[in-house]
Design a protein around this motif. Structure first.
Motif, mmCIF file in Angstrom:
data_model
loop_
_atom_site.group_PDB
_atom_site.id
_atom_site.type_symbol
_atom_site.label_atom_id
_atom_site.label_comp_id
_atom_site.label_asym_id
_atom_site.label_seq_id
_atom_site.Cartn_x
_atom_site.Cartn_y
_atom_site.Cartn_z
ATOM 1 N N GLY A 1 0.850 -1.188 0.000
ATOM 2 C CA GLY A 1 0.000 0.000 0.000
ATOM 3 C C GLY A 1 0.884 1.236 0.000
ATOM 4 O O GLY A 1 1.967 1.241 0.596
ATOM 5 N N ALA B 1 -0.314 4.634 0.642
ATOM 6 C CA ALA B 1 -0.847 5.834 1.293
ATOM 7 C C ALA B 1 0.162 6.320 2.331
ATOM 8 O O ALA B 1 0.770 5.506 3.035
ATOM 9 C CB ALA B 1 -2.175 5.507 1.977
ATOM 10 N N TYR B 2 0.356 7.590 2.444
ATOM 11 C CA TYR B 2 1.240 8.254 3.429
ATOM 12 C C TYR B 2 2.735 8.060 3.201
ATOM 13 O O TYR B 2 3.525 8.933 3.493
ATOM 14 C CB TYR B 2 0.938 7.807 4.882
ATOM 15 N N VAL B 3 3.130 6.863 2.677
ATOM 16 C CA VAL B 3 4.560 6.533 2.688
ATOM 17 C C VAL B 3 5.372 7.179 1.567
ATOM 18 O O VAL B 3 6.575 7.364 1.711
ATOM 19 C CB VAL B 3 4.782 4.991 2.708
ATOM 20 N N HIS C 1 -12.680 5.353 -5.577
ATOM 21 C CA HIS C 1 -12.221 5.544 -4.198
ATOM 22 C C HIS C 1 -13.370 5.934 -3.262
ATOM 23 O O HIS C 1 -14.209 6.758 -3.628
ATOM 24 C CB HIS C 1 -11.192 6.681 -4.222
ATOM 25 N N THR D 1 -13.639 0.985 -3.433
ATOM 26 C CA THR D 1 -12.982 0.927 -2.127
ATOM 27 C C THR D 1 -13.801 1.675 -1.080
ATOM 28 O O THR D 1 -14.605 2.555 -1.406
ATOM 29 C CB THR D 1 -11.554 1.541 -2.140
ATOM 30 N N CYS D 2 -13.553 1.296 0.177
ATOM 31 C CA CYS D 2 -14.217 1.968 1.304
ATOM 32 C C CYS D 2 -13.500 1.547 2.582
ATOM 33 O O CYS D 2 -13.116 0.386 2.732
ATOM 34 C CB CYS D 2 -15.682 1.517 1.373
ATOM 35 N N ALA E 1 -7.568 -3.242 2.947
ATOM 36 C CA ALA E 1 -6.881 -1.981 3.259
ATOM 37 C C ALA E 1 -6.599 -1.926 4.763
ATOM 38 O O ALA E 1 -7.285 -2.578 5.556
ATOM 39 C CB ALA E 1 -7.762 -0.801 2.858
ATOM 40 N N TYR F 1 -2.934 -3.416 9.225
ATOM 41 C CA TYR F 1 -2.325 -3.267 10.562
ATOM 42 C C TYR F 1 -3.029 -2.168 11.357
ATOM 43 O O TYR F 1 -2.478 -1.692 12.361
ATOM 44 C CB TYR F 1 -0.844 -2.890 10.432
ATOM 45 N N PHE G 1 0.679 -2.858 15.876
ATOM 46 C CA PHE G 1 2.072 -2.929 16.366
ATOM 47 C C PHE G 1 2.220 -2.198 17.699
ATOM 48 O O PHE G 1 2.947 -2.645 18.581
ATOM 49 C CB PHE G 1 3.046 -2.348 15.331
ATOM 50 N N PRO H 1 -0.465 -4.101 3.034
ATOM 51 C CA PRO H 1 0.094 -3.243 4.075
ATOM 52 C C PRO H 1 0.962 -2.129 3.493
ATOM 53 O O PRO H 1 1.673 -2.344 2.508
ATOM 54 C CB PRO H 1 0.940 -4.215 4.909
ATOM 55 N N THR I 1 4.120 0.409 3.633
ATOM 56 C CA THR I 1 5.433 0.520 4.268
ATOM 57 C C THR I 1 6.397 1.311 3.396
ATOM 58 O O THR I 1 6.323 1.266 2.171
ATOM 59 C CB THR I 1 6.054 -0.866 4.593
ATOM 60 N N HIS J 1 10.633 -4.192 6.304
ATOM 61 C CA HIS J 1 9.228 -4.474 6.632
ATOM 62 C C HIS J 1 8.520 -5.126 5.438
ATOM 63 O O HIS J 1 7.685 -6.006 5.608
ATOM 64 C CB HIS J 1 8.502 -3.194 7.045
ATOM 65 N N ASP K 1 9.489 -8.652 5.503
ATOM 66 C CA ASP K 1 8.756 -9.297 6.594
ATOM 67 C C ASP K 1 7.311 -9.578 6.148
ATOM 68 O O ASP K 1 6.794 -10.688 6.317
ATOM 69 C CB ASP K 1 8.785 -8.360 7.812
HETATM 70 N N1 LIG Z 1 -10.205 4.273 1.344
HETATM 71 C C1 LIG Z 1 -9.251 3.523 0.838
HETATM 72 O O1 LIG Z 1 -9.348 3.046 -0.263
HETATM 73 C C2 LIG Z 1 -8.030 3.253 1.665
HETATM 74 C C3 LIG Z 1 -7.891 3.885 2.908
HETATM 75 C C4 LIG Z 1 -6.745 3.613 3.651
HETATM 76 C C5 LIG Z 1 -5.781 2.743 3.152
HETATM 77 N N2 LIG Z 1 -5.930 2.163 1.933
HETATM 78 C C6 LIG Z 1 -4.878 1.265 1.367
HETATM 79 O O2 LIG Z 1 -4.436 0.373 2.386
HETATM 80 C C7 LIG Z 1 -3.016 0.471 2.497
HETATM 81 C C8 LIG Z 1 -2.558 0.118 3.882
HETATM 82 O O3 LIG Z 1 -3.081 1.010 4.849
HETATM 83 P P1 LIG Z 1 -2.143 1.958 5.757
HETATM 84 O O4 LIG Z 1 -0.825 2.090 5.086
HETATM 85 O O5 LIG Z 1 -2.903 3.155 6.095
HETATM 86 O O6 LIG Z 1 -2.022 1.136 7.110
HETATM 87 P P2 LIG Z 1 -1.408 -0.304 7.514
HETATM 88 O O7 LIG Z 1 -0.915 -1.023 6.312
HETATM 89 O O8 LIG Z 1 -2.409 -0.952 8.365
HETATM 90 O O9 LIG Z 1 -0.174 0.096 8.446
HETATM 91 C C9 LIG Z 1 0.920 0.795 7.951
HETATM 92 C C10 LIG Z 1 1.896 1.012 9.106
HETATM 93 O O10 LIG Z 1 2.459 -0.242 9.498
HETATM 94 C C11 LIG Z 1 3.891 -0.127 9.510
HETATM 95 N N3 LIG Z 1 4.420 -1.422 9.050
HETATM 96 C C12 LIG Z 1 4.234 -2.020 7.846
HETATM 97 N N4 LIG Z 1 4.818 -3.226 7.816
HETATM 98 C C13 LIG Z 1 5.406 -3.403 9.026
HETATM 99 C C14 LIG Z 1 6.169 -4.463 9.597
HETATM 100 N N5 LIG Z 1 6.409 -5.583 8.938
HETATM 101 N N6 LIG Z 1 6.623 -4.302 10.873
HETATM 102 C C15 LIG Z 1 6.361 -3.164 11.560
HETATM 103 N N7 LIG Z 1 5.647 -2.130 11.078
HETATM 104 C C16 LIG Z 1 5.171 -2.251 9.814
HETATM 105 C C17 LIG Z 1 4.228 0.996 8.571
HETATM 106 O O11 LIG Z 1 5.412 1.636 8.982
HETATM 107 P P3 LIG Z 1 6.789 1.511 8.128
HETATM 108 O O12 LIG Z 1 6.672 2.453 6.969
HETATM 109 O O13 LIG Z 1 7.825 1.912 9.116
HETATM 110 O O14 LIG Z 1 6.926 0.096 7.689
HETATM 111 C C18 LIG Z 1 3.027 1.922 8.752
HETATM 112 O O15 LIG Z 1 3.229 2.785 9.859
HETATM 113 C C19 LIG Z 1 -2.742 1.932 2.099
HETATM 114 O O16 LIG Z 1 -1.382 2.176 1.845
HETATM 115 C C20 LIG Z 1 -3.647 2.056 0.916
HETATM 116 O O17 LIG Z 1 -3.052 1.466 -0.221
HETATM 117 C C21 LIG Z 1 -7.055 2.390 1.183
#
Ligand SMILES: NC(=O)c1ccc[n+]([C@@H]2O[C@H](COP(=O)([O-])OP(=O)(O)OC[C@H]3O[C@@H](n4cnc5c(N)ncnc54)[C@H](OP(=O)(O)O)[C@@H]3O)[C@@H](O)[C@H]2O)c1
Length: 307
Positions: A58, A60-62, A147, A174-175, A225, A228, A234, A272, A274, A279, A282
């Motif tokens: 994923g 987003a944010y990174v 989206h 998505t939602c 989505a 984590y 974490f 996820p 990252t 990570h 992992d």
């Molecule tokens: N409405 C939508 O359609 C929608 C909304 C939100 C998200 N999304 C999608 O879902 C994806 C994932 O959501 P998200 O990025 O918000 O949250 P997430 O994947 O639940 O969590 C991301 C966080 O986990 C950490 N992380 C990742 N792998 C790790 C590991 N193996 N060990 C320790 N920490 C780890 C990352 O930090 P590090 O960078 O340090 O690894 C980051 O802080 C988004 O990138 C996006 O593509 C879609």
């Protein structure tokens, strides 16, 4: 009495030792499994049967800011994804500069054909699509998603036209907001997209009883989505060791959280986010070795609820 006590302690100690040995033997074997060429967990996309690796990335944010540092991080993360058998990268027109960063990394490395690129538009708007394709430096994406669906009457007619024209291979919605699930269900039922992307994590399981069964019925693939909880999981286990009973299927907390989701066969892939290649490696490890069974999944839920 002393002898009986000694015997009891000895037996208990023996059982604990034997249990410990068993666990460490299993822990070693899962580590070995993860490191060697065991089959990679893939899932079939329901509408086509195409096989896809079950852990993606994923964005987003990174990758919000397009600069040298972000590009080099993104390059390392994408290389780690590919090296470990992954393919799917999920982005969006609204994730800061993420599409541009990904486009640059993809074009520079000649990686376009190796990746399954999913992006999202805010609306069925040709200008927005054009901008996304230009930023991604590609003529077509693999998956084009609408989206944040929030209204039951939202149409995918334009997305279907674009798919027919070859601008994308799959379409999706998505939602990540529970109150919008009724809208997602209505659009899923009426428009029958190839994919639905929904928030689903070990501590946020609302989709299990609502979106996942409908997606299976409609033959839509599911991308999870925020697997984590945006890092929330974490934080919840910070300073805690992975329990021994979980070491038989997970090498890390990341794999513990992802394998809970992947053990549901209705899930096509987890994505996820990252910015860290270690990570990413992992996370892709969750595609190796056994998945938790139904009892282990119940135990995982109890464990997380008890934190
Ligand atoms: N409405 C939508 O359609 C929608 C909304 C939100 C998200 N999304 C999608 O879902 C994806 C994932 O959501 P998200 O990025 O918000 O949250 P997430 O994947 O639940 O969590 C991301 C966080 O986990 C950490 N992380 C990742 N792998 C790790 C590991 N193996 N060990 C320790 N920490 C780890 C990352 O930090 P590090 O960078 O340090 O690894 C980051 O802080 C988004 O990138 C996006 O593509 C879609």
């Amino acid at each position: 009495m002393a002898i009986r006590m000694t015997r009891r302690i000895t037996r208990r100690d023996f059982a604990a030792l034997a249990g410990g040995l068993l666990v460490s033997a299993k822990a070693v074997s899962i580590k070995a499994l993860a490191q060697t060429e065991t089959p990679l967990l893939t899932r079939a996309i329901p509408s086509s049967g195409e096989s896809i690796a079950a852990v993606g990335l994923g964005t987003a944010y990174v990758f919000d800011e397009d600069n040298e540092t972000t590009r080099s991080k993104a390059d390392a993360v994408v290389q780690a994804l590919l090296k470990n058998g992954g393919r799917l990268v999920d982005t969006a027109s609204t994730y800061g500069d993420a599409e541009s960063v990904l486009g640059e990394v993809t074009a520079t490395g000649g990686l376009r054909d190796k990746l399954f690129i999913a992006t999202k538009l805010e609306a069925p708007d040709a200008q927005e699509l054009k901008r996304s394709l230009a930023r991604l430096k590609t003529a077509k994406v693999d998956l084009l998603q609408l989206h944040n669906v929030s209204r039951k009457q939202q149409s995918l007619a334009r997305f279907k036209e674009w798919k027919a024209q070859g601008v994308c291979r799959y379409i999706g919605i998505t939602c990540t907001t529970r109150r919008d699930y009724p809208a997602v269900e209505a659009v899923l039922e009426r428009e029958k997209p190839d994919f639905v992307q929904i928030d689903y994590s070990l501590d946020n399981r609302g989709a299990e009883k609502t979106i996942l069964p409908l997606a299976a019925e409609m033959k839509a693939g599911v991308l999870t989505a925020i697997p984590y909880g945006n890092g929330r999981l974490f934080h919840a286990v910070h300073g805690k060791q992975l329990p021994d009973w979980a070491r038989v299927f997970a090498n890390s907390w990341g794999q513990f959280f992802l394998k809970y989701l992947l053990a549901d066969p209705r899930v096509t892939a987890v994505i996820p986010g990252t910015a860290d290649p270690a990570h990413m490696t992992d996370n892709t490890g969750a595609m190796r070795g056994p998945l938790p069974d139904a009892d282990q999944r119940r135990r995982m839920v109890e464990f997380v609820e008890g934190l």
